[in-house]
Design a protein around this motif. Structure first.
Motif, mmCIF file in Angstrom:
data_model
loop_
_atom_site.group_PDB
_atom_site.id
_atom_site.type_symbol
_atom_site.label_atom_id
_atom_site.label_comp_id
_atom_site.label_asym_id
_atom_site.label_seq_id
_atom_site.Cartn_x
_atom_site.Cartn_y
_atom_site.Cartn_z
ATOM 1 N N ALA A 123 0.740 -1.208 0.076
ATOM 2 C CA ALA A 123 -0.071 0.194 0.094
ATOM 3 C C ALA A 123 0.952 1.095 0.011
ATOM 4 O O ALA A 123 2.140 1.186 0.194
ATOM 5 C CB ALA A 123 -0.955 0.026 1.295
ATOM 6 N N ARG A 124 0.370 2.390 -0.317
ATOM 7 C CA ARG A 124 1.048 3.503 -0.310
ATOM 8 C C ARG A 124 0.249 4.619 0.212
ATOM 9 O O ARG A 124 -0.916 4.889 0.099
ATOM 10 C CB ARG A 124 1.443 3.843 -1.651
ATOM 11 N N ILE A 125 0.897 5.263 1.377
ATOM 12 C CA ILE A 125 0.218 6.516 1.863
ATOM 13 C C ILE A 125 1.008 7.574 1.542
ATOM 14 O O ILE A 125 2.465 7.948 1.726
ATOM 15 C CB ILE A 125 0.162 6.228 3.469
ATOM 16 N N VAL A 126 0.417 8.934 1.237
ATOM 17 C CA VAL A 126 0.936 10.011 0.778
ATOM 18 C C VAL A 126 0.955 11.133 2.104
ATOM 19 O O VAL A 126 -0.265 11.150 2.418
ATOM 20 C CB VAL A 126 0.413 10.714 -0.386
ATOM 21 N N CYS A 127 2.003 11.320 2.710
ATOM 22 C CA CYS A 127 2.133 12.155 4.019
ATOM 23 C C CYS A 127 2.410 13.690 3.639
ATOM 24 O O CYS A 127 3.178 13.637 2.838
ATOM 25 C CB CYS A 127 3.050 11.761 4.755
ATOM 26 N N HIS A 128 1.805 14.477 4.149
ATOM 27 C CA HIS A 128 1.893 15.987 4.135
ATOM 28 C C HIS A 128 2.501 16.603 5.014
ATOM 29 O O HIS A 128 3.045 17.811 5.201
ATOM 30 C CB HIS A 128 0.685 16.643 3.422
ATOM 31 N N ASN A 129 2.579 16.018 6.117
ATOM 32 C CA ASN A 129 3.359 16.416 7.405
ATOM 33 C C ASN A 129 3.693 15.269 8.410
ATOM 34 O O ASN A 129 3.568 14.159 8.144
ATOM 35 C CB ASN A 129 2.243 17.253 8.303
ATOM 36 N N THR A 130 4.577 16.045 9.557
ATOM 37 C CA THR A 130 5.085 14.937 10.309
ATOM 38 C C THR A 130 4.166 14.040 10.997
ATOM 39 O O THR A 130 4.148 12.940 11.287
ATOM 40 C CB THR A 130 5.851 15.661 11.471
ATOM 41 N N GLY A 179 15.325 0.444 -6.027
ATOM 42 C CA GLY A 179 13.961 0.368 -5.667
ATOM 43 C C GLY A 179 13.845 -0.097 -4.148
ATOM 44 O O GLY A 179 12.595 -0.562 -3.848
ATOM 45 N N ARG A 180 14.670 0.454 -3.460
ATOM 46 C CA ARG A 180 14.409 0.312 -2.086
ATOM 47 C C ARG A 180 13.131 1.219 -1.475
ATOM 48 O O ARG A 180 12.486 0.860 -0.513
ATOM 49 C CB ARG A 180 15.635 0.916 -1.273
ATOM 50 N N ASN A 181 12.583 1.910 -2.370
ATOM 51 C CA ASN A 181 11.378 2.799 -2.012
ATOM 52 C C ASN A 181 10.181 2.237 -2.172
ATOM 53 O O ASN A 181 9.170 2.750 -2.013
ATOM 54 C CB ASN A 181 11.589 4.279 -2.570
ATOM 55 N N SER A 182 10.224 1.173 -2.803
ATOM 56 C CA SER A 182 9.032 0.458 -3.057
ATOM 57 C C SER A 182 9.105 -1.297 -3.263
ATOM 58 O O SER A 182 9.666 -1.720 -4.192
ATOM 59 C CB SER A 182 8.444 0.646 -4.315
ATOM 60 N N ARG A 183 8.720 -1.867 -1.872
ATOM 61 C CA ARG A 183 8.918 -3.305 -1.904
ATOM 62 C C ARG A 183 7.457 -4.040 -2.007
ATOM 63 O O ARG A 183 6.760 -3.570 -1.026
ATOM 64 C CB ARG A 183 9.713 -3.618 -0.560
ATOM 65 N N ARG A 184 7.538 -5.212 -2.342
ATOM 66 C CA ARG A 184 6.299 -6.031 -2.419
ATOM 67 C C ARG A 184 5.495 -6.176 -1.221
ATOM 68 O O ARG A 184 4.434 -5.966 -1.041
ATOM 69 C CB ARG A 184 6.727 -7.631 -2.789
ATOM 70 N N ASP A 185 6.345 -6.288 0.170
ATOM 71 C CA ASP A 185 5.608 -6.745 1.415
ATOM 72 C C ASP A 185 5.560 -5.533 2.139
ATOM 73 O O ASP A 185 5.255 -5.595 3.353
ATOM 74 C CB ASP A 185 6.307 -7.858 2.097
ATOM 75 N N ALA A 186 5.809 -4.186 1.575
ATOM 76 C CA ALA A 186 5.655 -3.222 2.588
ATOM 77 C C ALA A 186 5.024 -2.177 2.238
ATOM 78 O O ALA A 186 4.405 -2.025 1.176
ATOM 79 C CB ALA A 186 7.453 -2.422 2.429
ATOM 80 N N LEU A 187 4.435 -1.138 3.214
ATOM 81 C CA LEU A 187 3.864 -0.035 2.970
ATOM 82 C C LEU A 187 4.863 1.147 2.648
ATOM 83 O O LEU A 187 5.997 1.466 3.216
ATOM 84 C CB LEU A 187 3.319 0.413 4.646
ATOM 85 N N VAL A 188 4.422 1.894 1.594
ATOM 86 C CA VAL A 188 5.284 2.835 1.128
ATOM 87 C C VAL A 188 4.711 4.201 1.953
ATOM 88 O O VAL A 188 3.703 4.792 1.699
ATOM 89 C CB VAL A 188 5.121 3.154 -0.381
ATOM 90 N N LEU A 189 5.790 4.934 2.595
ATOM 91 C CA LEU A 189 5.741 6.154 3.368
ATOM 92 C C LEU A 189 6.080 7.138 2.556
ATOM 93 O O LEU A 189 7.327 7.296 2.074
ATOM 94 C CB LEU A 189 6.319 6.177 4.627
ATOM 95 N N ASP A 190 4.987 7.732 1.621
ATOM 96 C CA ASP A 190 5.341 8.767 0.500
ATOM 97 C C ASP A 190 5.533 10.105 0.748
ATOM 98 O O ASP A 190 4.666 10.820 1.403
ATOM 99 C CB ASP A 190 4.413 8.493 -0.578
ATOM 100 N N LEU A 191 6.899 10.710 1.243
ATOM 101 C CA LEU A 191 7.046 11.802 1.787
ATOM 102 C C LEU A 191 7.436 12.662 0.607
ATOM 103 O O LEU A 191 7.846 14.011 0.798
ATOM 104 C CB LEU A 191 8.111 11.863 2.791
#
Ligand SMILES: Cc1cc2nc3c(=O)[nH]c(=O)nc-3n(C[C@H](O)[C@H](O)[C@H](O)COP(=O)(O)OP(=O)(O)OC[C@H]3O[C@@H](n4cnc5c(N)ncnc54)[C@H](O)[C@@H]3O)c2cc1C
Length: 451
Positions: free
Chosen positions: A45-52, A80-92
């Protein structure tokens, strides 16, 4: 088949992170275009964060569910460390605020700020030692080191890091500076990115009105004396001079050595140093003149996104005649136009550790070698094979001359042994710090992972 975990984590994030933008499942927005398609993995999954606060809540959700997290800042990781199959992407990557404090000569930046964004936001005479490439995330680069064209004058990007807001793997927020959590400040300065998630960071800046810059082009058959001259000039002018030599195969199949020249010192002296290159046969000069530092940055044209890339790196202490011959042999064998073999220089003020220390391990003169070749989705598999074979050839030729370890921002995730060797005796204290601040190993895909 998608794991149910993708929906579970997305649901929890939507419930617990205020105003979050979350993508999951087969939604194409889960994934984002990486620099290299060779390593692209569809994340959980990916979550786009806008603040701390959002980043801290998201980290807490992941920690409670024991879900690995990858961080995406400038998006320019080569592996590709920023997007892995089993991981949540914290998109900053959307956190691109830049706040300059003129009185203190410091700048506070968000995690999505790239070298290009930063220098274009600051006035043209305010600089910090950024990466040579303008698309790289400043914070992402600093956590591994950050080599660039002001390294001799002001050190690495990590040396300019003063403080940071860091979300730990359990979601707690800590401030890191020379007075608070100084062990973490030291680690964030070149010790890798696995200790927490930096949401904003403060760097010191310098005044630099202009530099003398030029692009020098030398044909392959004149490149041997050029490489020796580069070493000689860097030995003579370690603080003012930065040179980035890059072999590439041109569209007409000729192989050229392109040298980016940046002189940060008195102009007349710099012009004399530049003139040394005029003795070399068939050498041409372009874009020669005094310009703001930001105009010398590499715009990434030779590193296009959305291609398949094969890359490797080694670290060399000097450009000796033997190494010069090896590099020329490697360049001669470049299979295709667009192949690149380049050297980042390290000298001058980069040799000095900043106050309160730094985990960056190699405080001696050296060059970081980077070899790269790319191909497209529709290319014949044989082409990818040729690119990989050339990279292997380069590595095998250079390895006997290389220093142990390697620049962690260029090393492959599986090169943990080399990363560990590079840190030497400091590796065990970095590992203890990692265990202390990330006991669940949620940030396992970070740069600088050690064995
Ligand atoms: C084409 C190209 C050119 C490059 N040029 C240079 C150069 O000139 N000089 C140089 O020194 N390096 C250079 N690099 C290497 C670069 O420094 C690293 O790839 C760096 O990790 C990129 O950071 P990013 O934020 O852009 O990448 P991202 O892909 O966003 O992040 C890469 C990794 O860094 C970590 N990370 C990033 N931001 C954060 C954060 N805020 N908190 C915690 N972890 C974080 C994460 O582990 C993440 O997976 C280059 C790489 C490429 C592919």
């Amino acid at each position: 088949m998608l794991p149910a975990k993708s929906f579970e984590i997305a649901e929890a994030l939507r419930a617990e992170v205020a105003e979050a933008t979350v993508f999951s499942g087969l939604d194409p927005r889960v994934s984002f275009a990486p620099w290299s398609l060779t390593v692209a993995e569809w994340p959980l999954a990916r979550i786009v964060c806008h603040n701390t606060e959002q980043a801290a809540s998201a980290m807490r959700v992941a920690s409670e569910r024991n879900v690995p997290v990858t961080v995406c800042g400038g998006r320019e990781d080569g592996w590709g460390r920023n997007s892995r199959r089993d991981a949540l992407v914290l998109d900053l990557s959307q956190m691109t605020k830049v706040h300059f404090n003129e009185q203190q000569a410091t700048v506070e930046i968000g995690s999505g700020v790239t070298t290009g964004i930063l220098l274009e936001t600051l006035s043209s005479d305010t600089v910090l030692p950024t990466t040579a490439n303008k698309n790289v995330g400043v914070i992402g680069a600093a956590m591994g080191g950050g080599y660039g064209m002001l390294c001799g004058s002001y050190g690495l990007t990590c040396d300019a890091l003063l403080s940071a807001d860091l979300v730990l793997s359990n979601g707690d927020l800590v401030h890191v500076s020379s007075d608070e959590n100084a062990d973490l400040l030291r680690a964030l300065r070149g010790g890798g990115s696995g200790y927490g998630v930096v949401t904003s960071a403060q760097f010191s800046t310098h005044h630099c009105a202009q530099v003398l810059a030029a692009n020098i082009t030398t044909p392959l058959n004149a490149s041997f004396p050029a490489l020796l001259l580069i070493q000689e000039l860097l030995d003579e002018h370690p603080v003012q001079l930065n040179l980035l030599p890059l072999f590439t195969k041109m569209p007409d199949e000729s192989i050229q050595l392109l040298i980016s020249f940046v002189w940060n010192g008195p102009e007349q002296e710099g012009r004399k140093v530049l003139a040394s290159f005029r003795k070399l046969k068939n050498t041409t000069f372009q874009n020669e003149g005094c310009v703001p530092y930001r105009e010398t940055l590499d715009d990434g044209a030779i590193w296009p996104w959305g291609k398949y890339w094969a890359i490797d790196t080694r670290t060399l202490s000097r450009l000796t005649p033997e190494i010069g011959q090896v590099l020329i042999e490697a360049a001669e064998k470049m299979p295709f136009p667009g192949n690149v073999l380049f050297l980042h220089d390290f000298h001058g003020h980069a040799l000095n550790e900043p106050k309160a220390g730094s985990a960056f391990p190699l405080r001696q003169n050296h060059f970081v070698l980077f070899a790269a070749g790319s191909w497209d989705r529709n290319d014949e598999p044989a082409l990818a094979h040729q690119q990989r074979s050339w990279i292997d050839f380069v590595s095998s030729k250079v390895t006997p001359f290389a220093l142990p370890g390697g620049y962690i921002n260029f090393l492959a995730p599986e090169d943990q042994m080399r990363a560990t060797e590079g840190y030497g005796d400091a590796a065990s204290s970095l590992k203890s710090l990692k265990r202390k601040y990330d006991p669940q190993d949620l940030l396992r895909y970070a740069t600088g992972r050690l064995v």
